[in-house]
Design a protein around this motif. Structure first.
Motif, PDB file in Angstrom:
ATOM      1  N   ALA A  15      76.925 -12.689   2.991  1.00  0.00           N
ATOM      2  CA  ALA A  15      76.535 -14.103   3.042  1.00  0.00           C
ATOM      3  C   ALA A  15      75.085 -14.254   2.595  1.00  0.00           C
ATOM      4  O   ALA A  15      74.747 -15.169   1.826  1.00  0.00           O
ATOM      5  CB  ALA A  15      76.716 -14.653   4.455  1.00  0.00           C
ATOM      6  N   LEU A  16      74.238 -13.353   3.053  1.00  0.00           N
ATOM      7  CA  LEU A  16      72.824 -13.380   2.668  1.00  0.00           C
ATOM      8  C   LEU A  16      72.658 -13.163   1.167  1.00  0.00           C
ATOM      9  O   LEU A  16      71.848 -13.835   0.519  1.00  0.00           O
ATOM     10  CB  LEU A  16      72.062 -12.303   3.455  1.00  0.00           C
ATOM     11  N   LEU A  17      73.433 -12.265   0.611  1.00  0.00           N
ATOM     12  CA  LEU A  17      73.371 -11.992  -0.827  1.00  0.00           C
ATOM     13  C   LEU A  17      73.723 -13.245  -1.623  1.00  0.00           C
ATOM     14  O   LEU A  17      73.008 -13.627  -2.556  1.00  0.00           O
ATOM     15  CB  LEU A  17      74.306 -10.839  -1.187  1.00  0.00           C
ATOM     16  N   LYS A  24      84.745 -13.568  13.607  1.00  0.00           N
ATOM     17  CA  LYS A  24      85.864 -12.658  13.318  1.00  0.00           C
ATOM     18  C   LYS A  24      87.173 -13.420  13.111  1.00  0.00           C
ATOM     19  O   LYS A  24      88.260 -12.887  13.330  1.00  0.00           O
ATOM     20  CB  LYS A  24      85.988 -11.568  14.370  1.00  0.00           C
ATOM     21  N   GLY A  25      87.048 -14.665  12.680  1.00  0.00           N
ATOM     22  CA  GLY A  25      88.208 -15.480  12.357  1.00  0.00           C
ATOM     23  C   GLY A  25      88.703 -15.205  10.950  1.00  0.00           C
ATOM     24  O   GLY A  25      88.138 -14.389  10.212  1.00  0.00           O
ATOM     25  N   ALA A  26      89.765 -15.901  10.569  1.00  0.00           N
ATOM     26  CA  ALA A  26      90.378 -15.734   9.247  1.00  0.00           C
ATOM     27  C   ALA A  26      89.835 -16.793   8.289  1.00  0.00           C
ATOM     28  O   ALA A  26      90.123 -17.977   8.439  1.00  0.00           O
ATOM     29  CB  ALA A  26      91.890 -15.842   9.357  1.00  0.00           C
ATOM     30  N   PRO A  27      89.057 -16.372   7.290  1.00  0.00           N
ATOM     31  CA  PRO A  27      88.524 -17.335   6.321  1.00  0.00           C
ATOM     32  C   PRO A  27      89.601 -17.767   5.333  1.00  0.00           C
ATOM     33  O   PRO A  27      90.647 -17.132   5.222  1.00  0.00           O
ATOM     34  CB  PRO A  27      87.437 -16.533   5.603  1.00  0.00           C
ATOM     35  N   ASP A  28      89.325 -18.840   4.604  1.00  0.00           N
ATOM     36  CA  ASP A  28      90.247 -19.313   3.566  1.00  0.00           C
ATOM     37  C   ASP A  28      89.488 -19.444   2.255  1.00  0.00           C
ATOM     38  O   ASP A  28      88.839 -20.453   2.002  1.00  0.00           O
ATOM     39  CB  ASP A  28      90.872 -20.652   3.964  1.00  0.00           C
ATOM     40  N   PHE A  29      89.535 -18.395   1.455  1.00  0.00           N
ATOM     41  CA  PHE A  29      88.893 -18.402   0.145  1.00  0.00           C
ATOM     42  C   PHE A  29      89.888 -18.762  -0.958  1.00  0.00           C
ATOM     43  O   PHE A  29      89.591 -18.610  -2.129  1.00  0.00           O
ATOM     44  CB  PHE A  29      88.294 -17.022  -0.159  1.00  0.00           C
ATOM     45  N   SER A  30      91.083 -19.214  -0.583  1.00  0.00           N
ATOM     46  CA  SER A  30      92.144 -19.424  -1.563  1.00  0.00           C
ATOM     47  C   SER A  30      91.846 -20.531  -2.562  1.00  0.00           C
ATOM     48  O   SER A  30      92.324 -20.507  -3.679  1.00  0.00           O
ATOM     49  CB  SER A  30      93.471 -19.712  -0.854  1.00  0.00           C
ATOM     50  N   GLN A  48      81.647 -23.100   0.051  1.00  0.00           N
ATOM     51  CA  GLN A  48      82.775 -22.277   0.483  1.00  0.00           C
ATOM     52  C   GLN A  48      82.274 -21.014   1.186  1.00  0.00           C
ATOM     53  O   GLN A  48      82.804 -20.617   2.231  1.00  0.00           O
ATOM     54  CB  GLN A  48      83.656 -21.925  -0.706  1.00  0.00           C
ATOM     55  N   VAL A  49      81.249 -20.395   0.647  1.00  0.00           N
ATOM     56  CA  VAL A  49      80.668 -19.208   1.270  1.00  0.00           C
ATOM     57  C   VAL A  49      80.106 -19.559   2.641  1.00  0.00           C
ATOM     58  O   VAL A  49      80.394 -18.892   3.642  1.00  0.00           O
ATOM     59  CB  VAL A  49      79.569 -18.593   0.361  1.00  0.00           C
ATOM     60  N   VAL A  50      79.298 -20.600   2.696  1.00  0.00           N
ATOM     61  CA  VAL A  50      78.634 -20.970   3.946  1.00  0.00           C
ATOM     62  C   VAL A  50      79.660 -21.305   5.033  1.00  0.00           C
ATOM     63  O   VAL A  50      79.519 -20.874   6.182  1.00  0.00           O
ATOM     64  CB  VAL A  50      77.646 -22.132   3.693  1.00  0.00           C
ATOM     65  N   THR A  51      80.697 -22.037   4.682  1.00  0.00           N
ATOM     66  CA  THR A  51      81.686 -22.408   5.700  1.00  0.00           C
ATOM     67  C   THR A  51      82.590 -21.232   6.075  1.00  0.00           C
ATOM     68  O   THR A  51      82.879 -21.028   7.257  1.00  0.00           O
ATOM     69  CB  THR A  51      82.530 -23.621   5.251  1.00  0.00           C
ATOM     70  N   ASN A  52      83.008 -20.441   5.123  1.00  0.00           N
ATOM     71  CA  ASN A  52      83.878 -19.304   5.438  1.00  0.00           C
ATOM     72  C   ASN A  52      83.142 -18.197   6.184  1.00  0.00           C
ATOM     73  O   ASN A  52      83.730 -17.523   7.040  1.00  0.00           O
ATOM     74  CB  ASN A  52      84.539 -18.750   4.178  1.00  0.00           C
ATOM     75  N   PHE A  53      81.871 -18.011   5.905  1.00  0.00           N
ATOM     76  CA  PHE A  53      81.139 -16.972   6.614  1.00  0.00           C
ATOM     77  C   PHE A  53      80.756 -17.413   8.021  1.00  0.00           C
ATOM     78  O   PHE A  53      80.439 -16.572   8.865  1.00  0.00           O
ATOM     79  CB  PHE A  53      79.944 -16.477   5.797  1.00  0.00           C
ATOM     80  N   GLN A  54      80.826 -18.703   8.312  1.00  0.00           N
ATOM     81  CA  GLN A  54      80.746 -19.156   9.709  1.00  0.00           C
ATOM     82  C   GLN A  54      81.956 -18.613  10.465  1.00  0.00           C
ATOM     83  O   GLN A  54      81.834 -18.099  11.574  1.00  0.00           O
ATOM     84  CB  GLN A  54      80.758 -20.683   9.789  1.00  0.00           C
ATOM     85  N   VAL A  55      83.119 -18.740   9.853  1.00  0.00           N
ATOM     86  CA  VAL A  55      84.367 -18.260  10.451  1.00  0.00           C
ATOM     87  C   VAL A  55      84.323 -16.739  10.586  1.00  0.00           C
ATOM     88  O   VAL A  55      84.732 -16.176  11.612  1.00  0.00           O
ATOM     89  CB  VAL A  55      85.583 -18.711   9.609  1.00  0.00           C
ATOM     90  N   LEU A  56      83.834 -16.071   9.571  1.00  0.00           N
ATOM     91  CA  LEU A  56      83.762 -14.609   9.611  1.00  0.00           C
ATOM     92  C   LEU A  56      82.821 -14.114  10.706  1.00  0.00           C
ATOM     93  O   LEU A  56      83.032 -13.034  11.262  1.00  0.00           O
ATOM     94  CB  LEU A  56      83.343 -14.064   8.250  1.00  0.00           C
ATOM     95  N   ALA A  57      81.791 -14.885  11.040  1.00  0.00           N
ATOM     96  CA  ALA A  57      80.886 -14.497  12.128  1.00  0.00           C
ATOM     97  C   ALA A  57      81.625 -14.413  13.454  1.00  0.00           C
ATOM     98  O   ALA A  57      81.276 -13.603  14.314  1.00  0.00           O
ATOM     99  CB  ALA A  57      79.725 -15.485  12.229  1.00  0.00           C
TER     100      ALA A  57
END
Length: 185
Positions: free
Chosen positions: A114-116, A59-65, A48-57
């Motif tokens: 993401a690195l953390l 500046k898109g809207a991630p889905d951590f729900s 979930q982190v790896v895929t959502n932080f791709q989106v965050l790179a």
């Protein structure tokens, strides 16, 4: 951060991806030092982190729900692929500019988050599955200030546990683990 986040993510991935690929299916329900997650839960969280932080790179809207169940056929190779995609996403110079609309932090901080996760949860998975783990020294050096800055709010939000004790001569990684609430010994 003085080094581009993509380089640090690549170094962390070199250490964490082999740990994920070394997990035996029989270990999926074993405990990890991250007390809220067993091995399977933590692998799902990292996906979930790896895929959502791709989106965050971007500046898109991630889905951590929700945390979908990524642990199914070919999950070890999929994790390696998604991690490479994360590194590529953060290789774009635009990923480092401005603030993240999805997180409300500067993009450099978001990349550090993401690195953390990739670094600390790599250690968590290694501990939970009896594998060796040696983090990248440059990644750890860049993470300590970020973790120290984030710690009060992260504890308030339940992301970090209470800081644990460490010996006065502890190395930077031991201090980072203690800062995030792990017991490195």
């Amino acid at each position: 951060m003085t080094t581009r986040i993509s380089e640090l993510l690549a170094a962390a991935a070199e250490r964490t991806v082999p740990v994920v690929q070394g997990i035996d299916d029989k270990q999926l329900f074993d405990a990890t030092p991250c007390t809220d997650f067993n091995v399977s839960d933590l692998v799902n969280h990292l996906f979930q982190v790896v895929t959502n932080f791709q989106v965050l790179a971007t500046k898109g809207a991630p889905d951590f729900s929700s945390a979908p169940d990524f642990v199914r056929a070919d999950w070890r190779e999929r994790f390696a692929i998604e991690t490479r995609t994360l590194i590529e996403a953060w290789s774009d110079p635009a990923a480092h500019e401005g603030n993240s609309p999805g997180m409300g932090f500067p993009q450099q901080v978001v990349g550090g988050m993401a690195l953390l996760d990739l670094t600390v949860h790599g250690w968590d998975l290694a501990q939970g599955t009896g594998q060796p783990y040696r983090p990248d020294d440059a990644a750890v050096a860049s993470l300590r200030p970020l973790a120290e800055q984030m710690a009060p709010k992260a504890r308030e939000m339940g992301v970090f546990a209470a800081m644990t004790a460490f010996p006065p001569d502890a190395d930077d990684f031991t201090r980072l683990l203690a800062l995030t609430g792990r017991k490195p010994d």
